[in-house]
Write an enzyme that holds these catalytic residues in place. Structure first.
Site, mmCIF file in Angstrom:
data_model
loop_
_atom_site.group_PDB
_atom_site.id
_atom_site.type_symbol
_atom_site.label_atom_id
_atom_site.label_comp_id
_atom_site.label_asym_id
_atom_site.label_seq_id
_atom_site.Cartn_x
_atom_site.Cartn_y
_atom_site.Cartn_z
ATOM 1 N N LYS A 121 7.018 26.198 17.226
ATOM 2 C CA LYS A 121 6.206 25.021 16.878
ATOM 3 C C LYS A 121 6.026 24.846 15.364
ATOM 4 O O LYS A 121 5.854 23.727 14.894
ATOM 5 C CB LYS A 121 4.837 25.105 17.549
ATOM 6 C CG LYS A 121 4.886 24.917 19.051
ATOM 7 C CD LYS A 121 3.492 24.894 19.643
ATOM 8 C CE LYS A 121 3.540 24.829 21.147
ATOM 9 N NZ LYS A 121 2.226 24.729 21.758
ATOM 10 N N ASP A 150 -1.114 18.866 21.609
ATOM 11 C CA ASP A 150 -1.872 19.949 22.251
ATOM 12 C C ASP A 150 -3.392 19.729 22.168
ATOM 13 O O ASP A 150 -4.105 19.811 23.179
ATOM 14 C CB ASP A 150 -1.538 21.305 21.606
ATOM 15 C CG ASP A 150 -0.193 21.847 22.074
ATOM 16 O OD1 ASP A 150 0.238 21.500 23.192
ATOM 17 O OD2 ASP A 150 0.419 22.627 21.320
HETATM 18 P P1 NAP Z 1 -0.941 33.036 19.976
HETATM 19 O O1 NAP Z 1 -0.600 32.103 18.859
HETATM 20 O O2 NAP Z 1 -0.104 34.239 20.189
HETATM 21 O O3 NAP Z 1 -2.481 33.524 19.756
HETATM 22 C C1 NAP Z 1 -3.098 34.460 20.596
HETATM 23 C C2 NAP Z 1 -4.494 34.815 20.078
HETATM 24 O O4 NAP Z 1 -5.062 35.746 20.991
HETATM 25 C C3 NAP Z 1 -4.493 35.469 18.705
HETATM 26 O O5 NAP Z 1 -5.544 34.961 17.946
HETATM 27 C C4 NAP Z 1 -4.717 36.955 19.009
HETATM 28 O O6 NAP Z 1 -5.533 37.621 18.062
HETATM 29 C C5 NAP Z 1 -5.521 36.892 20.297
HETATM 30 N N1 NAP Z 1 -5.267 38.095 21.098
HETATM 31 C C6 NAP Z 1 -4.089 38.472 21.671
HETATM 32 N N2 NAP Z 1 -4.251 39.648 22.317
HETATM 33 C C7 NAP Z 1 -5.537 40.033 22.113
HETATM 34 C C8 NAP Z 1 -6.293 41.158 22.496
HETATM 35 N N3 NAP Z 1 -5.756 42.152 23.238
HETATM 36 N N4 NAP Z 1 -7.590 41.240 22.117
HETATM 37 C C9 NAP Z 1 -8.147 40.247 21.376
HETATM 38 N N5 NAP Z 1 -7.477 39.153 20.960
HETATM 39 C C10 NAP Z 1 -6.185 39.047 21.333
HETATM 40 O O7 NAP Z 1 -0.962 32.273 21.368
HETATM 41 P P2 NAP Z 1 -1.291 30.737 21.695
HETATM 42 O O8 NAP Z 1 -0.058 29.930 21.607
HETATM 43 O O9 NAP Z 1 -2.478 30.302 20.916
HETATM 44 O O10 NAP Z 1 -1.641 30.855 23.252
HETATM 45 C C11 NAP Z 1 -2.771 31.585 23.647
HETATM 46 C C12 NAP Z 1 -3.068 31.418 25.128
HETATM 47 O O11 NAP Z 1 -3.232 30.066 25.478
HETATM 48 C C13 NAP Z 1 -1.977 31.952 26.062
HETATM 49 O O12 NAP Z 1 -2.630 32.517 27.167
HETATM 50 C C14 NAP Z 1 -1.216 30.724 26.448
HETATM 51 O O13 NAP Z 1 -0.583 30.868 27.700
HETATM 52 C C15 NAP Z 1 -2.351 29.714 26.525
HETATM 53 N N6 NAP Z 1 -1.903 28.338 26.269
HETATM 54 C C16 NAP Z 1 -2.171 27.422 27.226
HETATM 55 C C17 NAP Z 1 -1.806 26.099 27.030
HETATM 56 C C18 NAP Z 1 -2.098 25.078 28.071
HETATM 57 O O14 NAP Z 1 -1.543 23.991 28.038
HETATM 58 N N7 NAP Z 1 -2.993 25.383 28.985
HETATM 59 C C19 NAP Z 1 -1.168 25.707 25.832
HETATM 60 C C20 NAP Z 1 -0.920 26.691 24.870
HETATM 61 C C21 NAP Z 1 -1.299 28.009 25.104
HETATM 62 P P3 NAP Z 1 -5.009 38.117 16.608
HETATM 63 O O15 NAP Z 1 -4.879 36.882 15.765
HETATM 64 O O16 NAP Z 1 -6.110 39.006 16.145
HETATM 65 O O17 NAP Z 1 -3.710 38.814 16.860
#
Ligand code: NAP
Length: 297
Positions: free
Chosen positions: A80, A116
């Site tokens: 992205k 989004d």
């Molecule tokens: P991302 O950019 O990888 O960000 C993930 C975030 O979660 C980061 O801030 C990370 O913290 C935190 N995290 C990961 N593992 C963790 C842990 N064990 N303990 C505490 N914090 C943790 O992912 P994203 O694209 O934002 O997506 C995140 C979630 O949203 C996923 O579950 C994805 O499937 C969902 N999502 C859903 C939609 C929808 O349409 N419903 C759209 C997009 C995403 P750090 O920064 O500290 O590493």
């Protein structure tokens, strides 16, 4: 629209215009299913396919989409941000968010958009009657989706954006934009901050954007005490597999309204679809169809 036996369908023919989702991996994506249902239902001569592009090949993939006449595409993890320098123009919201999830074919190349954050807001407005104006927002996590949602909420008049994350620099990256470029107050906290209880109790909406609780790790939950949640709050988990996470179950037990991530998935898709076709897709059965599909896979 044609009949094949008893089945009414659009056939792919010499005039079919393709669209795609580009990411790595893309096998889990519900977007091909959703958009092809929309095209079939409206009788549009389009087809939407998943394209898994290995790291290092994004530029070649975007050039190929252009050469092959694709009408548009969705861009998903991990491309992205990386796609932005490959595009001649992007929308102001995508610029502020720093990420693009939708490409629309124009005269001189693809224009990038980000649906989004708007999709998240539209889902809450339509499905829960929830509006952001004047609200205190607490976001768990500071990744790509937290960024899109936090910035979109600030643009729509939220009162305060609080981010809770392990990596405070990442959280600060979001609140800096919210404060300096939109003029909305932002705060950041680590998970061990003694103020966490106050911050969670004060939020009008709590949004989980971490993957904690996602299949197969369904017993995981973000590290907060769910006893701090109360019936006046809305808890949204961006996860949709499982459809009800442990966090959602515990929040419900506290009397909160809850919502999973299917609404955001559907409405970011609706907004992309409108950018490509100018048409409103049929939404009557889409949530049930995606839920049934998720229950089977
Ligand atoms: P991302 O950019 O990888 O960000 C993930 C975030 O979660 C980061 O801030 C990370 O913290 C935190 N995290 C990961 N593992 C963790 C842990 N064990 N303990 C505490 N914090 C943790 O992912 P994203 O694209 O934002 O997506 C995140 C979630 O949203 C996923 O579950 C994805 O499937 C969902 N999502 C859903 C939609 C929808 O349409 N419903 C759209 C997009 C995403 P750090 O920064 O500290 O590493």
């Amino acid at each position: 629209m044609y009949f094949y036996g008893e089945v009414k369908m659009n056939f792919i023919n010499g005039k079919t215009k393709p669209l795609a989702i580009i990411g790595y991996p893309v096998g889990h994506s519900l977007s091909p299913l959703m958009h092809n249902i929309f095209f079939q239902f409206l009788g549009l001569n389009n087809v939407y396919i998943p394209l898994e592009i290995k790291p290092g090949h994004l530029q070649a993939a975007i050039e190929a989409l252009w050469t092959l006449g694709f009408m548009g595409a969705n861009i998903t993890i991990p491309y992205k941000e990386e796609v932005i320098p490959l595009l001649p123009e992007i929308s102001s919201e995508a610029e502020l968010i720093g990420a693009v999830n939708t490409l629309v074919r124009k005269e001189n190349g693809f224009r990038g958009h980000n649906t989004d954050g708007q999709g998240f807001l539209k889902a809450l407005s339509i499905e829960k009657g929830w509006e952001p104006h004047g609200k205190k927002v607490v976001i768990l996590g500071a990744g790509g989706s937290a960024r899109a949602i936090g910035i979109s909420l600030a643009l729509k008049g939220a009162h305060k954006i609080t981010i809770i994350n392990r990596n405070l620099l990442r959280a600060r990256g979001i609140t800096e934009i919210v404060e300096k470029q939109i003029g909305v107050h932002g705060e950041i906290f680590g998970w061990n901050n003694p103020m966490l209880e106050r911050v969670i109790r004060e939020g009008d909406i709590i949004i989980n954007t971490t993957p904690l609780g996602m299949n197969p790790n369904i017993n995981e939950i973000p590290p907060l005490d769910t006893k701090w949640l109360s019936p006046s709050q809305l808890l949204v988990d961006l996860i949709y597999n499982p459809l009800e996470t442990r966090l959602m179950k515990e929040a419900k037990a506290q009397g909160c309204q809850v919502s999973n991530g299917l609404g955001m998935l559907i409405y970011q898709g609706v907004l992309s679809f409108k950018l490509w076709t100018g048409q409103e897709p049929p939404l009557e059965n889409i949530r049930e169809t995606l839920e049934k599909y998720l229950n089977k896979v």
